[in-house]
Motif scaffolding. Sequence first.
Motif, PDB file in Angstrom:
ATOM      1  N   SER A  90       0.852  -1.054  -0.070  1.00  0.00           N
ATOM      2  CA  SER A  90       0.129   0.125  -0.107  1.00  0.00           C
ATOM      3  C   SER A  90       1.355   1.289  -0.053  1.00  0.00           C
ATOM      4  O   SER A  90       2.044   1.133   0.930  1.00  0.00           O
ATOM      5  CB  SER A  90      -0.933  -0.044   1.211  1.00  0.00           C
ATOM      6  N   TYR A 114      -2.446  -0.791  11.310  1.00  0.00           N
ATOM      7  CA  TYR A 114      -2.028  -1.978  10.052  1.00  0.00           C
ATOM      8  C   TYR A 114      -1.200  -1.354   8.711  1.00  0.00           C
ATOM      9  O   TYR A 114      -0.782  -2.132   7.865  1.00  0.00           O
ATOM     10  CB  TYR A 114      -3.214  -1.215   9.343  1.00  0.00           C
ATOM     11  N   ASN A 172      -5.293   4.268  -4.286  1.00  0.00           N
ATOM     12  CA  ASN A 172      -6.950   4.228  -3.772  1.00  0.00           C
ATOM     13  C   ASN A 172      -7.335   3.604  -4.685  1.00  0.00           C
ATOM     14  O   ASN A 172      -8.439   4.084  -5.348  1.00  0.00           O
ATOM     15  CB  ASN A 172      -6.556   5.646  -3.696  1.00  0.00           C
ATOM     16  N   LEU A 183     -13.999   6.911   1.014  1.00  0.00           N
ATOM     17  CA  LEU A 183     -14.154   7.664   0.937  1.00  0.00           C
ATOM     18  C   LEU A 183     -15.650   7.447  -0.233  1.00  0.00           C
ATOM     19  O   LEU A 183     -16.738   7.485  -0.360  1.00  0.00           O
ATOM     20  CB  LEU A 183     -13.777   8.587   0.007  1.00  0.00           C
ATOM     21  N   LYS A 235     -19.511  13.932   5.682  1.00  0.00           N
ATOM     22  CA  LYS A 235     -18.946  15.041   5.765  1.00  0.00           C
ATOM     23  C   LYS A 235     -17.692  14.742   5.423  1.00  0.00           C
ATOM     24  O   LYS A 235     -16.775  13.646   4.667  1.00  0.00           O
ATOM     25  CB  LYS A 235     -18.720  13.908   7.270  1.00  0.00           C
ATOM     26  N   PHE A 240     -13.491  15.668   5.252  1.00  0.00           N
ATOM     27  CA  PHE A 240     -13.095  15.734   6.303  1.00  0.00           C
ATOM     28  C   PHE A 240     -11.652  16.907   6.526  1.00  0.00           C
ATOM     29  O   PHE A 240     -10.777  16.710   5.547  1.00  0.00           O
ATOM     30  CB  PHE A 240     -12.370  14.236   6.654  1.00  0.00           C
ATOM     31  N   ARG A 275      -5.595  12.977  -3.489  1.00  0.00           N
ATOM     32  CA  ARG A 275      -5.269  11.235  -3.477  1.00  0.00           C
ATOM     33  C   ARG A 275      -5.152  10.118  -4.519  1.00  0.00           C
ATOM     34  O   ARG A 275      -5.343  11.319  -5.199  1.00  0.00           O
ATOM     35  CB  ARG A 275      -6.154  10.340  -2.571  1.00  0.00           C
ATOM     36  N   ARG A 289      -9.720  14.962   9.793  1.00  0.00           N
ATOM     37  CA  ARG A 289     -10.205  13.500  10.389  1.00  0.00           C
ATOM     38  C   ARG A 289      -8.025  12.964  10.727  1.00  0.00           C
ATOM     39  O   ARG A 289      -7.463  13.087  10.120  1.00  0.00           O
ATOM     40  CB  ARG A 289     -10.086  11.937   9.141  1.00  0.00           C
ATOM     41  N   ASP A 317      -4.631  11.601   9.061  1.00  0.00           N
ATOM     42  CA  ASP A 317      -5.054  11.832   7.808  1.00  0.00           C
ATOM     43  C   ASP A 317      -4.036  12.499   7.142  1.00  0.00           C
ATOM     44  O   ASP A 317      -3.342  12.892   7.276  1.00  0.00           O
ATOM     45  CB  ASP A 317      -5.828  12.476   7.010  1.00  0.00           C
TER      46      ASP A 317
HETATM   47  C1  WQD Z   1      -9.940   9.424   0.914  1.00  0.00           C
HETATM   48  C2  WQD Z   1     -10.060  10.617   1.503  1.00  0.00           C
HETATM   49  C3  WQD Z   1     -10.232  11.450   3.539  1.00  0.00           C
HETATM   50  C4  WQD Z   1     -14.174   9.774   3.432  1.00  0.00           C
HETATM   51  C5  WQD Z   1      -7.242   4.767   3.583  1.00  0.00           C
HETATM   52  C6  WQD Z   1      -6.164   3.899   4.016  1.00  0.00           C
HETATM   53  C7  WQD Z   1      -5.055   3.421   3.578  1.00  0.00           C
HETATM   54  C8  WQD Z   1      -5.804   2.675   2.520  1.00  0.00           C
HETATM   55  C9  WQD Z   1      -6.482   3.463   1.330  1.00  0.00           C
HETATM   56  C10 WQD Z   1      -4.571   0.488   1.903  1.00  0.00           C
HETATM   57  C11 WQD Z   1      -9.033  11.280   2.404  1.00  0.00           C
HETATM   58  C12 WQD Z   1     -11.283  11.971   2.595  1.00  0.00           C
HETATM   59  C13 WQD Z   1     -13.243   9.573   3.527  1.00  0.00           C
HETATM   60  C14 WQD Z   1     -15.074  10.670   3.901  1.00  0.00           C
HETATM   61  C15 WQD Z   1     -13.514  12.108   3.916  1.00  0.00           C
HETATM   62  N1  WQD Z   1      -5.931   1.703   1.900  1.00  0.00           N
HETATM   63  N2  WQD Z   1     -12.693  11.074   3.450  1.00  0.00           N
HETATM   64  N3  WQD Z   1     -14.898  11.331   4.170  1.00  0.00           N
HETATM   65  O1  WQD Z   1      -7.344   7.533   3.805  1.00  0.00           O
HETATM   66  O2  WQD Z   1      -6.496   7.485   1.281  1.00  0.00           O
HETATM   67  O3  WQD Z   1      -6.579   5.917   2.626  1.00  0.00           O
HETATM   68  O4  WQD Z   1      -7.736   2.766   2.431  1.00  0.00           O
HETATM   69  O5  WQD Z   1      -3.448   0.125   2.338  1.00  0.00           O
HETATM   70  O6  WQD Z   1      -4.500   2.895   3.982  1.00  0.00           O
HETATM   71  O7  WQD Z   1      -5.607   4.574   5.106  1.00  0.00           O
HETATM   72  O8  WQD Z   1      -8.766   6.413   2.250  1.00  0.00           O
HETATM   73  O9  WQD Z   1     -11.008   6.888   1.073  1.00  0.00           O
HETATM   74  O10 WQD Z   1     -10.435   6.093   3.769  1.00  0.00           O
HETATM   75  O11 WQD Z   1     -10.214   8.512   2.425  1.00  0.00           O
HETATM   76  O12 WQD Z   1     -13.633  13.357   3.680  1.00  0.00           O
HETATM   77  O13 WQD Z   1     -16.437  10.114   4.553  1.00  0.00           O
HETATM   78  O14 WQD Z   1     -11.695  11.456   1.833  1.00  0.00           O
HETATM   79  O15 WQD Z   1     -10.324  12.411   4.274  1.00  0.00           O
HETATM   80  O16 WQD Z   1      -9.444  12.124   2.559  1.00  0.00           O
HETATM   81  P1  WQD Z   1      -7.303   6.981   2.715  1.00  0.00           P
HETATM   82  P2  WQD Z   1     -10.010   6.993   1.945  1.00  0.00           P
END
Ligand code: WQD
Length: 341
Positions: A127, A152, A182, A203, A219, A221, A234, A298, A301
């Motif tokens: 990852s 993780y 992602n 997301l 929401k 974040f 991302r 969050r 992040d």
């Molecule tokens: C993406 C963006 C949030 C939800 C995680 C793991 C990473 C990988 C993939 C495995 C961020 C924003 C999210 C919401 C939001 N997995 N968001 N509102 O954090 O890049 O990565 O999953 O290895 O290890 O950490 O992905 O989809 O959670 O978030 O604003 O309700 O969307 O803040 O900027 P992330 P995500």
Amino acid sequence: MEKKILVAGGLGYIGSHTCVQLREAGYHPVIVDNLSNSEVSVLDGLEKIIGERLPFYEADCQDKEALIGICKKEPGIVGIINFAAYKAVGESVEKPLSYYRNNLNVLISLLEVAEECRMKAFVFSSSCTVYGEAEIQPVTEETPILPATSPYGNTKQIAEEIITDAIHAGMPFKAILLRYFNPIGAHPSAMIGELPRGVPQNLLPYVCQTAAGIRKELKIFGNDYDTPDGTCIRDYIDINDLANAHVKAIDRMLEVKEAPNVEAFNIGTGRGVSVLEIVKTFEKVNGLTLPYSFAPRREGDIEKIWADPKKALNVLGWKATRSLDDTLKSTWKWQMRLQEK
Ligand code: WQD
Ligand code: NAD
């Protein structure tokens, strides 16, 4: 003889899409999954796409003897793809031992099986989380690995080290570490896709459930990050493109003798996209209005990360081909199919 690939965790989100691509490329996937985060019905979706029922064994991939038994029943397995892992970052903070036990025991068992069953190729689902909050974007495979911020993430770093140590100690197969960015989207047929359990943390599942009326509003974040629109950036990679990278990795290990014994590749598009851009594009391509509001950042992040995917292009001949518009259409099409179920 048929070239079979043992797909550990093959009923999950990335594994199922990879099975489609493997079969289309002429490989024969043999799926092993303990259904801890998937359903047997995924096999029906796969059958509709591929036109055949894939062999499936319900087993825990920590169980080496069970895996060896499967390899004996399925002669011709030449490689393993290790998708089997727990993947929820927040949950890993609450239950670290469960994450270390599952993710690392599975890996060690699969490596031993690959050795004992004389396989040639091993692919590991790593990852971009290994790069943490990198100073320079985009990140290359040479970008320093920073201390993990969750159990993780730590399982991915430790796993990369375990594989590298084992290969250096003379394991008789090659290994490729794919560092996914992602993954989003679904198969264009909407026969398979992501099956989020409970309240989605990622997301796109949250966006879909909000658009479907299951959640009141998204929401976002943080809108005070140092990015053009203030929201996080991302590298969102289409699941079908991501799946295809596994085929290229297997091809290379089976066909290119002079390839290094262990290599890492970034699997991303090379393009950074903000949360707001995702929301706006999702609304545009699907003709929807998404209720959303800004919320505090969050914890944990990263502000921004995207891939430099040149190594994957130059060495594996792989690159992302699907547009964000098409990917976000497939995401919504899959959500609508989930509602029908
Ligand atoms: C993406 C963006 C949030 C939800 C995680 C793991 C990473 C990988 C993939 C495995 C961020 C924003 C999210 C919401 C939001 N997995 N968001 N509102 O954090 O890049 O990565 O999953 O290895 O290890 O950490 O992905 O989809 O959670 O978030 O604003 O309700 O969307 O803040 O900027 P992330 P995500
Ligand atoms: P997923 O949960 O949909 O798939 C994982 C599959 O493995 C599930 O079907 C689950 O039942 C199975 N599994 C888990 N532990 C098992 C065990 N002990 N024995 C047998 N089966 C087991 O997850 P995914 O999104 O498809 O992720 C696949 C891999 O890619 C994971 O290793 C994950 O950490 C990694 N990864 C995922 C993402 C992402 O955002 N989805 C990003 C980077 C890396």
